[in-house]
Every structure is written in structure tokens, then in C-alpha cells.
Write an enzyme that holds these catalytic residues in place. Structure first.
Site, PDB file in Angstrom:
ATOM      1  CB  CYS A 136      -1.158  -0.236   1.440  1.00 24.91           C
ATOM      2  SG  CYS A 136      -2.141   1.182   1.483  1.00 24.91           S
ATOM      3  CB  CYS A 139      -0.344   2.796   4.127  1.00 22.96           C
ATOM      4  SG  CYS A 139      -1.938   1.860   3.410  1.00 22.96           S
ATOM      5  CG  ASP A 140       3.366   1.143   4.653  1.00 23.19           C
ATOM      6  OD1 ASP A 140       2.802   1.687   5.598  1.00 23.19           O
ATOM      7  OD2 ASP A 140       3.245  -0.144   4.428  1.00 23.19           O
TER       8      ASP A 140
END
Ligand code: NDP
Length: 315
Positions: A136, A139-140
Site C-alpha cells: 500500500c 499507507c507507507d
């Protein structure tokens, strides 16, 4: 087989399931929630969550899910461990089998079983989980500012993730197993002309290396019919974008799904075609797949469940 009757059953313990449990608990629906295969859901395998509103310093995924569970329990949700192994939604009350040993009959059902990112199946993906391997970018990606990353996949997701990452990282490789991208033309043009993105065609990632996290990737480039070249590239992050699998298998005979298996709901609502059965979070969302959107749809599902039970005179 042991049987139990409940008013509102929630399956899945990501942000959608827990938010549904908080709302259903506060509405006195006495919800029972089964956590499923991965208690806490996908966020427990990510690094810190920095894009969920309300946490200016970010929060660890596992911690956030524990907080959501506590909040659901505070309002009366009965959170249990167990996996839904079969479903009969042919008649109300609906029957869900847990761990092949117990049947729960429920008036309202909220399916929030999530989706599982596909991985290549390399041992190194497990070895470096949360230490440079991610599925992701939203997300990261932030952790890879001014670093070098590789994205595996040739579809729209891979291109989108690569473009997102290119806004942060110094350099982005896209590792594509075929000689062409499957993504839409516009996305192909964007990645192929992006100064920070390099597409490695006919290339497979076969391993990762590094002392305290990912420091590089081992690649195999196909050359002609039978020739191959093995080489490695230094990278700091390895992103998988080879698709997701929604966890909808046991519900497929009853609810409508798209060709990938995502549950199709009515417009913007979480209503499925089965009255009293609602789908929330990633299992019904091929597009956004964010914690906050999942939480929002969990809230909607609980409100719908309350209205459904109330219309039936059950609360
Ligand atoms: P796709 O199935 O479209 O693409 C998956 C990619 O991963 C393909 O290039 C595939 O290669 C590759 N792949 C699969 N398995 C492996 C493997 N084991 N090793 C190496 N490569 C592998 O998935 P997406 O998630 O990209 O997209 C899903 C759907 O969502 C699509 O319809 C897409 O168009 C849509 N989407 C739309 C967006 C938008 O409109 N903004 C954004 C994101 C997705 P191969 O081609 O060789 O099979």
C-alpha cells in the site's frame, strides 16, 4: 452443531467491522463480531498510520485496531475470535458457520471481511514484512521520501502507486513481468514519460536482501526465447501492486459480486441484494481501500442494520 441466535452479526475486524460494532453497540443491537483470520485486519501489517484523521503524530496500526476493539467492547459489542467458514443467506435468519463447529443465526449481517493484497509468494516478502515490503503506497510511501523503491505489477494500481511514490521518492522502478503494461493508456503514458520512473519490462523479482530491512532486490530479466540475465538493484522499499482478492468467497452464491469478487452494493449504500445483509469496507470497495473509507462504510452498515431491525420490529 452448536447453535446461537443473535440480532446483529459482524464478520471481520478491520476499521469497517469495528466501526460497525461501535455504532451497532451504541444502538443497542448487542452486536457479535468475529475477528476472522487476521484480527485487526490489514492495518496490523502496515507501518504507522499517518493519514487517519485525529492522529497528528500518526499511530501504529495494531495499536489503532486495539483501540477500536476496546471502543466497540465499551458499547457492548461481543468481540470473539473465529473464522466464518460457511454461510447460508438463502433465508432469514441467516446462518453463518464459525470455525466449522458453531452456527450463528442472525437477523442482520454485516460483512466486513476485507480484501487481501496478493503477494508474489517469496519467502523474503514475509521476512521483510513491515521492514521495507508493503502492498500500500498510500499507507507507507511517506517513509520512502528521497529513497529508491520498486513497485511490482503492470496494471493501473501499479502505475498509480508508482506515480504517488514518485512524488516522494528519489527513484521508482516498476517491475513488469510482460513486455507491456496492462494499465490504461493514460496511466502508461504517465509512467513512461515520468522522469523519476523507470519501467523494467520482462523482469521478475525473485528475492530481496538487506541487513536490517530491504536494501536491494534480485531480478531476472528475460532476454529472447531462452536467455535470462540475473542482476540486483539497490532499493529501500518493495511495493506489491499485483492485485487484491476480496474475501467474499462464502457469500458469493447469495450476494452480487463483480468479476474480481468485490461485493456489489446498492449505490452508495452498504445494502446488498439480500435484505438485512450489508457489506462494508474493502470487501466491497475496489477503488479507495483506505482505513477511513472503510470506517465510514462500517458506520453506514450499522445504521442500515438498525433501520432494518427496527422495521422488522426486532428492536
Ligand atoms: P490488474 O489485475 O489490472 O493488474 C495486475 C498486474 O499485476 C498485471 O500487470 C499483472 O501482470 C501483474 N501480476 C499479477 N500477478 C503477478 C505475479 N505473480 N508476478 C508479477 N506480476 C504479476 O490489477 P490492478 O490492481 O492494477 O487493477 C485492478 C482493477 O482496478 C483493474 O480493472 C484496474 O483497471 C482498476 N483500477 C483502476 C484505477 C483507476 O481507474 N484509477 C486505479 C487502480 C485500479 P500480467 O499483465 O502479466 O497479468
Amino acid at each position: 452443531m452448536e447453535k446461537e441466535r443473535v440480532k446483529c452479526l459482524i464478520i471481520g475486524s478491520g476499521p469497517a467491522g469495528y466501526t460497525a460494532a461501535i455504532y451497532a453497540g451504541r444502538a443497542n443491537l448487542s452486536p457479535v463480531l468475529y475477528e476472522g483470520l487476521q484480527p485487526g485486519g490489514q492495518l496490523t501489517i502496515t507501518t504507522d498510520i499517518e493519514n487517519f484523521p485525529g492522529y497528528p503524530e500518526g499511530i501504529n496500526g495494531t495499536e489503532m485496531m486495539e483501540d477500536l476493539r476496546k471502543q466497540a467492547e465499551k458499547f457492548g459489542a461481543d468481540v470473539r475470535s473465529g473464522i466464518a467458514t460457511a454461510a447460508d443467506l438463502s433465508k432469514s435468519p441467516y446462518t453463518i458457520t464459525i470455525d466449522e463447529e458453531k452456527q450463528i443465526e442472525t437477523e442482520a449481517l454485516i460483512i466486513s471481511t476485507g480484501a487481501t493484497a496478493k503477494y508474489l509468494g517469496l519467502d523474503d516478502e514475509k521476512k521483510y514484512a513491515g521492514m521495507g515490503v508493503s502492498a500500500c503506497a498510500t499507507c507507507d510511501g511517506f517513509f520512502y521520501r528521497k529513497k529508491v523503491v520498486a513497485v511490482v505489477g503492470g496494471g493501473d494500481t501499479a502505475c498509480e502507486e508508482a506515480i504517488y511514490l514518485a512524488g516522494l521518492a528519489k527513484k521508482v522502478y516498476i517491475v513488469v513481468r510482460k513486455s507491456y503494461l496492462r494499465a490504461s493508456k493514460i496511466m502508461q503514458d504517465r509512467v513512461l514519460t515520468h522522469p523519476k520512473i523507470e519501467v523494467l519490462f520482462e523482469t521478475n523479482a525473485v528475492g530481496l536482501f538487506g541487513e536490517n530491512g530491504v536494501e536491494g532486490v534480485n531480478l531476472v530479466k528475460r532476454k529472447g526465447e531462452s536467455d535470462e540475465e540475473n542482476y540486483s538493484l539497490p532499493i529501500d522499499g518493495f511495493f506489491l501492486a499485483i492485485g487484491h482478492k476480496p474475501n467474499s468467497d462464502i457469500f458469493k452464491p447469495y450476494v452480487e459480486t463483480d468479476e474480481t469478487g468485490y461485493i456489489i452494493t446498492e449505490g452508495n449504500s452498504p445494502r446488498t441484494r439480500v435484505p438485512g445483509v450489508f457489506a462494508a469496507g474493502d470487501v466491497a470497495d475496489p477503488h479507495y481501500r483506505q482505513a477511513i473509507t472503510a470506517a465510514g462504510s462500517g458506520c453506514k452498515a450499522a445504521i442500515e442494520a438498525e433501520r432494518y431491525l427496527s422495521a422488522k420490529g426486532l428492536i
